[in-house]
Enzyme design. Structure first.
Site, mmCIF file in Angstrom:
data_model
loop_
_atom_site.group_PDB
_atom_site.id
_atom_site.type_symbol
_atom_site.label_atom_id
_atom_site.label_comp_id
_atom_site.label_asym_id
_atom_site.label_seq_id
_atom_site.Cartn_x
_atom_site.Cartn_y
_atom_site.Cartn_z
ATOM 1 N N ASP A 8 0.797 -1.223 0.000
ATOM 2 C CA ASP A 8 0.000 0.000 0.000
ATOM 3 C C ASP A 8 0.831 1.276 0.000
ATOM 4 O O ASP A 8 0.295 2.349 -0.235
ATOM 5 C CB ASP A 8 -0.941 0.007 1.214
ATOM 6 C CG ASP A 8 -2.082 -0.980 1.042
ATOM 7 O OD1 ASP A 8 -2.901 -0.788 0.120
ATOM 8 O OD2 ASP A 8 -2.132 -1.977 1.785
ATOM 9 N N LYS A 64 -11.030 -0.378 -4.654
ATOM 10 C CA LYS A 64 -12.371 -0.419 -4.046
ATOM 11 C C LYS A 64 -13.342 0.471 -4.805
ATOM 12 O O LYS A 64 -13.941 1.406 -4.285
ATOM 13 C CB LYS A 64 -12.329 -0.034 -2.567
ATOM 14 C CG LYS A 64 -11.572 -1.055 -1.761
ATOM 15 C CD LYS A 64 -11.795 -0.963 -0.289
ATOM 16 C CE LYS A 64 -10.882 -1.939 0.402
ATOM 17 N NZ LYS A 64 -9.437 -1.627 0.184
ATOM 18 N N ASP A 67 -18.658 3.344 -7.961
ATOM 19 C CA ASP A 67 -19.153 4.480 -8.745
ATOM 20 C C ASP A 67 -20.182 3.982 -9.758
ATOM 21 O O ASP A 67 -20.525 2.795 -9.755
ATOM 22 C CB ASP A 67 -17.956 5.158 -9.457
ATOM 23 C CG ASP A 67 -18.155 6.656 -9.625
ATOM 24 O OD1 ASP A 67 -19.293 7.082 -9.909
ATOM 25 O OD2 ASP A 67 -17.165 7.397 -9.496
ATOM 26 N N PRO A 172 -8.640 -10.359 4.224
ATOM 27 C CA PRO A 172 -7.654 -9.472 4.836
ATOM 28 C C PRO A 172 -7.893 -9.376 6.345
ATOM 29 O O PRO A 172 -8.955 -9.775 6.832
ATOM 30 C CB PRO A 172 -7.953 -8.129 4.179
ATOM 31 C CG PRO A 172 -9.419 -8.164 3.893
ATOM 32 C CD PRO A 172 -9.807 -9.619 3.705
ATOM 33 N N GLY A 173 -6.900 -8.823 7.033
ATOM 34 C CA GLY A 173 -7.028 -8.657 8.484
ATOM 35 C C GLY A 173 -6.065 -9.531 9.252
ATOM 36 O O GLY A 173 -6.045 -9.541 10.480
ATOM 37 N N GLN A 177 -3.919 -6.370 11.867
ATOM 38 C CA GLN A 177 -5.313 -6.177 12.301
ATOM 39 C C GLN A 177 -5.778 -7.265 13.277
ATOM 40 O O GLN A 177 -6.925 -7.237 13.735
ATOM 41 C CB GLN A 177 -6.252 -6.114 11.092
ATOM 42 C CG GLN A 177 -6.004 -4.902 10.205
ATOM 43 C CD GLN A 177 -6.998 -4.838 9.046
ATOM 44 O OE1 GLN A 177 -8.203 -4.836 9.236
ATOM 45 N NE2 GLN A 177 -6.467 -4.788 7.827
#
Ligand code: NUP
Length: 224
Positions: A8, A64, A67, A172-173, A177
């Protein structure tokens, strides 16, 4: 292979240190997921460079998307030559949004992954309360995969039950996390996503090996 590494951030102007780290671990993992901060800083170049060093990995653009269809398609178009899959939110619904994106990605041989629930606590405020509507949107779109939280493995189990065996579940996590490696896999996930635990480690290669070892150990126990 059940590990996807999330990148990221970069600390240099050209992101070369990220490419260096990725090139050392892509042979150990199934995928590499690139996040919004990296694209905001380096543009599509970062994805092109990752592709050059990890030819055999699934590369996922985690923008993510949430729209109208037209805008999501134009966004995907920019990265299409360099990545294999795109993550979009599911709460935006099908008509005029996810159905358009899905047809577009299908026609270009690219994969769609929908967020079904998130790893942070606030995801219980809306996403998890609407899990049945979310599952119905996902069934209507039939994406390649979904994102579901390693931090709440019971949610993974519920989604696996309602969506069937074919769909890929990415969780994820794990690590920073709080979820332990292998727990999501034991609860029905196909892949665990690990970011900072690896990327912030002083030795990303060894940390990746350790996570893979811990995934196997946990899986051996729960499959017995
Ligand atoms: O629910 C989600 N939680 C989450 O952390 C959906 C995601 N896509 N992610 C992403 O997974 C997040 O954007 C980051 O890239 C990665 C987790 O990173 P880390 O907590 O392992 O550092």
């Amino acid at each position: 292979l059940t590990l996807i590494v999330a990148f990221d951030r970069s600390s240099s102007k050209d992101g070369k240190e990220v490419i260096g780290t990725i090139s050392k671990i892509c042979n150990m993992v199934s995928g590499v997921k690139l996040g919004i901060p990296l694209f905001a800083k380096h543009g599509a170049t970062i994805a092109r460079e990752v592709r050059e060093v990890c030819r055999n990995n699934m590369i996922i653009a985690d923008l993510k998307l949430a729209d109208i269809g037209d805008i999501m398609i134009s966004t995907a178009e920019v990265l299409l030559p360099h990545v294999d899959a795109f993550i979009a939110h599911s709460f935006i619904g099908r008509e005029g949004a996810l159905d358009d994106l899905k047809s577009y990605l299908d026609s270009r041989g690219s994969k769609l992954i929908l967020v079904a629930s998130m790893s942070h606590k606030g995801s219980t405020e809306v996403y998890d309360k609407e899990i049945d509507s979310i599952a119905s949107v996902i069934k209507g779109i039939n994406p390649w995969g979904i994102v579901a939280p390693a931090t709440r493995p019971e949610v993974i189990g519920r989604l696996r039950e309602s969506l069937g065996k074919e769909i890929k579940i990415l969780s994820p996590g794990v690590g920073v996390q709080g979820a332990k490696p292998g727990v999501a896999l034991c609860n029905g996930a196909d892949f665990e996503i690990v970011g900072r635990y690896i990327t912030n480690s002083s030795n990303p290669v060894e940390t990746t090996k350790l996570i893979i070892y811990e995934q196997k150990r946990r899986l051996d126990k729960c499959r017995r």
